[in-house]
Design an enzyme around this catalytic site. Structure first.
Site, PDB file in Angstrom:
ATOM      1  N   ARG A   1      -0.335  15.545  -4.361  1.00  0.00           N
ATOM      2  CA  ARG A   1       0.064  16.797  -5.029  1.00  0.00           C
ATOM      3  C   ARG A   1       0.751  17.743  -4.403  1.00  0.00           C
ATOM      4  O   ARG A   1       1.584  18.576  -5.037  1.00  0.00           O
ATOM      5  CB  ARG A   1      -1.374  17.134  -5.743  1.00  0.00           C
ATOM      6  CG  ARG A   1      -1.928  16.032  -6.786  1.00  0.00           C
ATOM      7  CD  ARG A   1      -3.271  16.571  -7.117  1.00  0.00           C
ATOM      8  NE  ARG A   1      -4.207  16.710  -6.127  1.00  0.00           N
ATOM      9  CZ  ARG A   1      -5.331  17.701  -6.135  1.00  0.00           C
ATOM     10  NH1 ARG A   1      -5.511  18.441  -7.324  1.00  0.00           N
ATOM     11  NH2 ARG A   1      -6.180  17.563  -4.897  1.00  0.00           N
ATOM     12  N   GLN A  54       3.380  -0.122  -6.310  1.00  0.00           N
ATOM     13  CA  GLN A  54       2.027  -0.223  -6.445  1.00  0.00           C
ATOM     14  C   GLN A  54       1.431  -0.852  -7.737  1.00  0.00           C
ATOM     15  O   GLN A  54       2.100  -0.273  -8.919  1.00  0.00           O
ATOM     16  CB  GLN A  54       1.228   1.327  -6.236  1.00  0.00           C
ATOM     17  CG  GLN A  54      -0.173   1.139  -6.136  1.00  0.00           C
ATOM     18  CD  GLN A  54      -0.921   2.647  -6.219  1.00  0.00           C
ATOM     19  OE1 GLN A  54      -0.972   3.021  -7.243  1.00  0.00           O
ATOM     20  NE2 GLN A  54      -1.317   2.915  -5.201  1.00  0.00           N
ATOM     21  N   ASN A 104      -5.267  10.161   3.440  1.00  0.00           N
ATOM     22  CA  ASN A 104      -4.816  10.692   2.385  1.00  0.00           C
ATOM     23  C   ASN A 104      -6.014  11.743   1.811  1.00  0.00           C
ATOM     24  O   ASN A 104      -7.309  11.216   1.942  1.00  0.00           O
ATOM     25  CB  ASN A 104      -4.452   9.670   1.381  1.00  0.00           C
ATOM     26  CG  ASN A 104      -4.108  10.170  -0.098  1.00  0.00           C
ATOM     27  OD1 ASN A 104      -4.604   9.604  -1.087  1.00  0.00           O
ATOM     28  ND2 ASN A 104      -3.195  11.044  -0.022  1.00  0.00           N
ATOM     29  N   GLY A 105      -5.532  12.547   0.894  1.00  0.00           N
ATOM     30  CA  GLY A 105      -6.701  13.855   0.460  1.00  0.00           C
ATOM     31  C   GLY A 105      -6.667  14.890   1.433  1.00  0.00           C
ATOM     32  O   GLY A 105      -6.896  14.904   2.614  1.00  0.00           O
ATOM     33  N   LYS A 160      -4.655   0.895  -1.501  1.00  0.00           N
ATOM     34  CA  LYS A 160      -4.801   2.313  -1.297  1.00  0.00           C
ATOM     35  C   LYS A 160      -6.304   2.396  -2.327  1.00  0.00           C
ATOM     36  O   LYS A 160      -6.573   2.083  -3.318  1.00  0.00           O
ATOM     37  CB  LYS A 160      -3.882   3.207  -2.145  1.00  0.00           C
ATOM     38  CG  LYS A 160      -3.998   4.574  -1.923  1.00  0.00           C
ATOM     39  CD  LYS A 160      -2.893   5.232  -2.786  1.00  0.00           C
ATOM     40  CE  LYS A 160      -3.040   6.850  -2.397  1.00  0.00           C
ATOM     41  NZ  LYS A 160      -4.210   7.513  -3.012  1.00  0.00           N
ATOM     42  N   PRO A 194       2.162   7.377  -4.373  1.00  0.00           N
ATOM     43  CA  PRO A 194       2.274   6.693  -5.641  1.00  0.00           C
ATOM     44  C   PRO A 194       1.795   7.880  -6.733  1.00  0.00           C
ATOM     45  O   PRO A 194       0.423   8.007  -6.400  1.00  0.00           O
ATOM     46  CB  PRO A 194       1.573   5.443  -5.873  1.00  0.00           C
ATOM     47  CG  PRO A 194       0.498   5.625  -4.991  1.00  0.00           C
ATOM     48  CD  PRO A 194       0.756   6.414  -3.734  1.00  0.00           C
ATOM     49  N   MET A 195       2.406   8.483  -7.753  1.00  0.00           N
ATOM     50  CA  MET A 195       2.064   9.420  -8.643  1.00  0.00           C
ATOM     51  C   MET A 195       2.723   9.504  -9.937  1.00  0.00           C
ATOM     52  O   MET A 195       3.976   9.215  -9.962  1.00  0.00           O
ATOM     53  CB  MET A 195       2.129  10.984  -8.072  1.00  0.00           C
ATOM     54  CG  MET A 195       1.330  11.152  -7.081  1.00  0.00           C
ATOM     55  SD  MET A 195       1.448  12.968  -6.446  1.00  0.00           S
ATOM     56  CE  MET A 195       3.046  12.714  -5.485  1.00  0.00           C
ATOM     57  N   CYS A 245      -7.865   4.900  -8.303  1.00  0.00           N
ATOM     58  CA  CYS A 245      -7.597   5.765  -9.306  1.00  0.00           C
ATOM     59  C   CYS A 245      -8.812   6.134 -10.191  1.00  0.00           C
ATOM     60  O   CYS A 245      -9.431   4.967 -10.631  1.00  0.00           O
ATOM     61  CB  CYS A 245      -6.528   5.071 -10.415  1.00  0.00           C
ATOM     62  SG  CYS A 245      -6.206   6.406 -11.850  1.00  0.00           S
TER      63      CYS A 245
END
Length: 333
Positions: A230, A75, A205-206, A144, A21-22, A105
């Protein structure tokens, strides 16, 4: 186990590669593009529960899913458990694959209000909030989050156990603290630990910046899935490449023609999905990666940023490709 929970479990058992989700990125158009390139699962942009409950059109648009937009998770984020419950019920009516709660976030205007990563400051409160949301809807509810706020040793063992106890069907762990933002290396050992401590699927993630990182992340953590954020911006081919890497096949990078063709298509689809100007603007953050490495790409981006019509952008891309072909012909001669 409900049908939805069984479907979620089955999907995660296949070690999917997921679009994160972005905000201003994972909209319906980009989800469709990434899905075509091999994304197994997509997330919507962040949905602000306050905006959704007061009838904000942008928030409503984010939870509107076309029949072909599947599997997609919605989300939501917020700081008030009661509002999160109400928003989850509204989101469930859109029939997403599941509902995810953003507890990671780090953006100050979100986290300082107690939403997003702000929940990491009070794990018992996070647990009870997730419990309330999970009980309120029939869909699977996932979370998340990050490995911690950044004050002292991350409390990952306590956090993931609390989330599982609260009824979370799955956990996505961004392996940085909130204070790290996107800086420094992501520490995947926390995802490996989380996977050992809970029975629900854990997604790592990351730190996934190229396709080759996906099989490495899954091998090092044993996680059920890998989430790409990203690195997918302007590079939806990373999903195709990740699937190849997982299968042990050669990775085929997109050609210049393929990149320019998808750039044109993205402009066209985005302009149709929104009003023309908004659609053009939505594609701009992808341009750097779409044309990276092509001769004259900086000038191309500059020219595209000066235009707000689809016809103008398509003409610029057409001229650029003709010039590219001409230069290749000159080089061959």
């Amino acid at each position: 186990m409900t049908t939805n929970a069984a479907a979620y479990t089955a999907l995660m058992a296949n070690r999917p590669v997921i679009l994160a989700p972005m905000e201003d990125v994972s909209d319906p158009v980009f989800r469709a593009i990434c899905r075509e390139q091999g994304a197994d699962l997509c997330f919507t942009e962040f949905v602000n529960v306050d905006g959704l409950l007061r009838g904000d059109l942008r928030a409503r648009r984010k939870i509107t899913l076309a029949p072909e937009d599947t599997p997609t998770a919605i989300q939501i984020y917020g700081s008030d458990p009661e509002k999160l419950v109400e928003a989850a019920r509204m989101a469930a009516e859109a029939q997403p694959f599941f509902i995810d709660i953003n507890c990671g976030c780090w953006v100050p205007k979100i986290a300082r209000r107690g939403a997003g990563a702000g929940w990491l400051r009070d794990l018992p409160a996070m647990q009870e909030m997730v419990r309330a949301v999970a009980r309120a809807v029939d869909l699977p509810v996932t979370v998340k989050t990050r490995i911690g706020w950044g004050d002292g040793e991350p409390a990952v063992p306590e956090m993931v156990r609390r989330l599982e106890d609260a009824g979370a069907a799955g956990i996505t762990l961004h392996c940085r603290t909130a204070k790290q933002r996107h800086e420094g290396d992501a520490d995947w050992t926390w995802a490996a630990l989380a996977r050992e401590l809970v029975r629900v699927p854990v997604t790592v993630n990351g730190g996934i910046v190229q396709a080759e990182d996906v099989p490495r992340a899954l091998a090092e953590t044993g996680c059920a899935a890998a989430m790409i954020a990203r690195a997918a911006i302007g590079n939806p081919w990373i999903f195709r490449e990740a699937r190849a890497a997982l299968a042990g096949w050669p990775i085929v990078r997109p050609t210049a023609e393929e990149r320019l063709a998808l750039c044109r298509r993205h402009f066209t689809l985005a302009s149709a999905a929104r009003d023309e100007r908004a659609g053009i603007c939505a594609v701009r953050r992808h341009l750097g990666s779409y044309v990276s490495g092509l001769p004259g790409s900086a000038e191309l981006r500059r020219r595209l940023h000066e235009h707000y019509t689809l016809a103008g952008c398509l003409e610029i891309l057409h001229q650029f490709e003709e010039d590219l072909d001409r230069h290749r012909g000159d080089d061959a001669a």
